[in-house]
Design a protein around this motif. Structure first.
Motif, PDB file in Angstrom:
ATOM      1  N   ASP A  96       9.571  -3.965  10.740  1.00  0.00           N
ATOM      2  CA  ASP A  96      10.086  -4.793   9.643  1.00  0.00           C
ATOM      3  C   ASP A  96       9.063  -4.907   8.515  1.00  0.00           C
ATOM      4  O   ASP A  96       9.411  -4.847   7.325  1.00  0.00           O
ATOM      5  CB  ASP A  96      10.452  -6.184  10.167  1.00  0.00           C
ATOM      6  CG  ASP A  96      11.651  -6.139  11.107  1.00  0.00           C
ATOM      7  OD1 ASP A  96      12.431  -5.165  11.011  1.00  0.00           O
ATOM      8  OD2 ASP A  96      11.795  -7.069  11.931  1.00  0.00           O
ATOM      9  N   ARG A  99       9.072  -1.745   6.577  1.00  0.00           N
ATOM     10  CA  ARG A  99      10.230  -1.666   5.678  1.00  0.00           C
ATOM     11  C   ARG A  99      10.016  -2.521   4.436  1.00  0.00           C
ATOM     12  O   ARG A  99      10.333  -2.114   3.312  1.00  0.00           O
ATOM     13  CB  ARG A  99      11.495  -2.110   6.417  1.00  0.00           C
ATOM     14  CG  ARG A  99      11.945  -1.155   7.520  1.00  0.00           C
ATOM     15  CD  ARG A  99      13.326  -1.522   8.018  1.00  0.00           C
ATOM     16  NE  ARG A  99      13.722  -0.705   9.159  1.00  0.00           N
ATOM     17  CZ  ARG A  99      13.572  -1.061  10.427  1.00  0.00           C
ATOM     18  NH1 ARG A  99      13.031  -2.242  10.721  1.00  0.00           N
ATOM     19  NH2 ARG A  99      13.950  -0.265  11.407  1.00  0.00           N
ATOM     20  N   LEU A 100       9.488  -3.746   4.640  1.00  0.00           N
ATOM     21  CA  LEU A 100       9.221  -4.617   3.490  1.00  0.00           C
ATOM     22  C   LEU A 100       8.206  -3.988   2.542  1.00  0.00           C
ATOM     23  O   LEU A 100       8.366  -4.031   1.313  1.00  0.00           O
ATOM     24  CB  LEU A 100       8.719  -5.981   3.983  1.00  0.00           C
ATOM     25  CG  LEU A 100       9.745  -6.871   4.686  1.00  0.00           C
ATOM     26  CD1 LEU A 100       9.075  -8.120   5.235  1.00  0.00           C
ATOM     27  CD2 LEU A 100      10.864  -7.262   3.726  1.00  0.00           C
ATOM     28  N   THR A 102       7.680  -0.857   2.186  1.00  0.00           N
ATOM     29  CA  THR A 102       8.339   0.268   1.518  1.00  0.00           C
ATOM     30  C   THR A 102       9.181  -0.211   0.344  1.00  0.00           C
ATOM     31  O   THR A 102       9.175   0.389  -0.741  1.00  0.00           O
ATOM     32  CB  THR A 102       9.214   1.032   2.521  1.00  0.00           C
ATOM     33  OG1 THR A 102       8.407   1.456   3.633  1.00  0.00           O
ATOM     34  CG2 THR A 102       9.844   2.249   1.867  1.00  0.00           C
ATOM     35  N   LYS A 103       9.921  -1.327   0.555  1.00  0.00           N
ATOM     36  CA  LYS A 103      10.731  -1.874  -0.531  1.00  0.00           C
ATOM     37  C   LYS A 103       9.848  -2.343  -1.688  1.00  0.00           C
ATOM     38  O   LYS A 103      10.161  -2.116  -2.864  1.00  0.00           O
ATOM     39  CB  LYS A 103      11.573  -3.038  -0.009  1.00  0.00           C
ATOM     40  CG  LYS A 103      12.694  -2.612   0.929  1.00  0.00           C
ATOM     41  CD  LYS A 103      13.495  -3.816   1.382  1.00  0.00           C
ATOM     42  CE  LYS A 103      14.628  -3.401   2.333  1.00  0.00           C
ATOM     43  NZ  LYS A 103      15.407  -4.567   2.803  1.00  0.00           N
ATOM     44  N   GLU A 104       8.749  -3.013  -1.350  1.00  0.00           N
ATOM     45  CA  GLU A 104       7.850  -3.489  -2.408  1.00  0.00           C
ATOM     46  C   GLU A 104       7.254  -2.320  -3.184  1.00  0.00           C
ATOM     47  O   GLU A 104       7.139  -2.362  -4.413  1.00  0.00           O
ATOM     48  CB  GLU A 104       6.742  -4.340  -1.790  1.00  0.00           C
ATOM     49  CG  GLU A 104       7.236  -5.673  -1.243  1.00  0.00           C
ATOM     50  CD  GLU A 104       6.115  -6.479  -0.615  1.00  0.00           C
ATOM     51  OE1 GLU A 104       4.981  -5.954  -0.569  1.00  0.00           O
ATOM     52  OE2 GLU A 104       6.374  -7.616  -0.180  1.00  0.00           O
ATOM     53  N   SER A 106       8.639   0.607  -3.555  1.00  0.00           N
ATOM     54  CA  SER A 106       9.712   1.164  -4.380  1.00  0.00           C
ATOM     55  C   SER A 106       9.932   0.320  -5.628  1.00  0.00           C
ATOM     56  O   SER A 106      10.124   0.845  -6.734  1.00  0.00           O
ATOM     57  CB  SER A 106      10.998   1.241  -3.553  1.00  0.00           C
ATOM     58  OG  SER A 106      12.063   1.731  -4.333  1.00  0.00           O
ATOM     59  N   SER A 107       9.894  -1.026  -5.451  1.00  0.00           N
ATOM     60  CA  SER A 107      10.055  -1.909  -6.610  1.00  0.00           C
ATOM     61  C   SER A 107       8.912  -1.728  -7.603  1.00  0.00           C
ATOM     62  O   SER A 107       9.126  -1.671  -8.819  1.00  0.00           O
ATOM     63  CB  SER A 107      10.126  -3.362  -6.133  1.00  0.00           C
ATOM     64  OG  SER A 107      10.215  -4.245  -7.230  1.00  0.00           O
ATOM     65  N   THR A 110       9.441   1.416  -9.541  1.00  0.00           N
ATOM     66  CA  THR A 110      10.436   1.252 -10.613  1.00  0.00           C
ATOM     67  C   THR A 110       9.834   0.523 -11.805  1.00  0.00           C
ATOM     68  O   THR A 110      10.036   0.905 -12.969  1.00  0.00           O
ATOM     69  CB  THR A 110      11.649   0.478 -10.076  1.00  0.00           C
ATOM     70  OG1 THR A 110      12.187   1.162  -8.943  1.00  0.00           O
ATOM     71  CG2 THR A 110      12.722   0.357 -11.147  1.00  0.00           C
TER      72      THR A 110
END
Length: 219
Positions: A96, A99-100, A102-104, A106-107, A110
């Motif tokens: 988990d 994954r967090l 990875t999302k951060e 990715s953000s 961007t």
């Protein structure tokens, strides 16, 4: 004197010295097993450094033993951590967190792309402003040169006006105004001027008068 092995002080009764004259290193009974050496062997005994310079092999009973101090506890090597000790919950928590992250990431990527695009736009605007400033500088230089030309022309006009005024003054110095002469239609002003000159005793001819005109219109 100290032992060349353990660096402790020696006792003559419990020590041995290398038989090589150029060496003469001494060792204590803890570093060298003196009990196993006879008197003759002690006289011919060589220290480990001198023996190392010779061909390897043979009896190594004369090699000093490593001195181990007392009251030292040797620890056993710890076993490697077994991966099986991780429980399923811990593995899930780690996943988990990954994954967090990875999302951060990715953000953040961007946001970095947006910031990069904004910086590119700013760079374009700066380039346009630089071009506009260069154009305005050229215009200002052109206007300054025109201003210099205008000032030069103004000086020339002023000089010409001054010259005209001087010429008018010179012309007025030869000009004569006659007042009180009746005005008639179809009159000859040149003839009237010559008659007026004769009346006052001035002898004039036609060539002496350049131009004759009345100051006002006929009523």
């Amino acid at each position: 004197m100290k032992c060349s092995g353990c660096l402790k002080f020696l006792k003559e009764s419990n020590s041995i010295t290398c038989s090589i004259a150029a060496c003469e290193k001494s060792f204590c009974g803890l570093c060298i097993p003196l009990a196993s050496l006879s008197v003759d062997k002690r006289k011919l005994w060589k220290c480990p450094d001198c023996c190392a310079t010779q061909t390897k092999g043979g009896n190594n009973s004369f090699t000093p033993n490593r001195y181990v101090e007392e009251n030292i506890t040797l620890r056993k090597k710890t076993d490697n951590i077994n991966c099986d000790t991780y429980t399923n919950n811990e593995v899930k928590e780690l996943l988990d967190e990954v994954r967090l992250l990875t999302k951060e990431i990715s953000s953040l990527r961007t946001k970095l792309e947006v910031a990069t695009a904004s910086l590119n736009n700013c760079q374009l605007r700066l380039d346009e402003l630089g071009t506009s400033i260069a154009t305005n500088d050229n215009r200002i230089k052109y206007l300054e040169s025109r201003d210099t030309e205008i000032k030069i022309l103004e000086r020339k006009v002023s000089d010409l006006q001054k010259n005209l005024n001087e010429q008018k003054q010179q012309q007025l110095s030869n000009e004569l105004e006659i007042a009180g002469v009746p005005e008639n239609k179809n009159e000859n002003l040149l003839h009237l001027s010559l008659l007026a000159a004769r009346k006052i005793g001035v002898d004039l001819e036609d060539r002496d008068i350049d131009w004759v005109a009345r100051a006002g219109p006929i009523a």
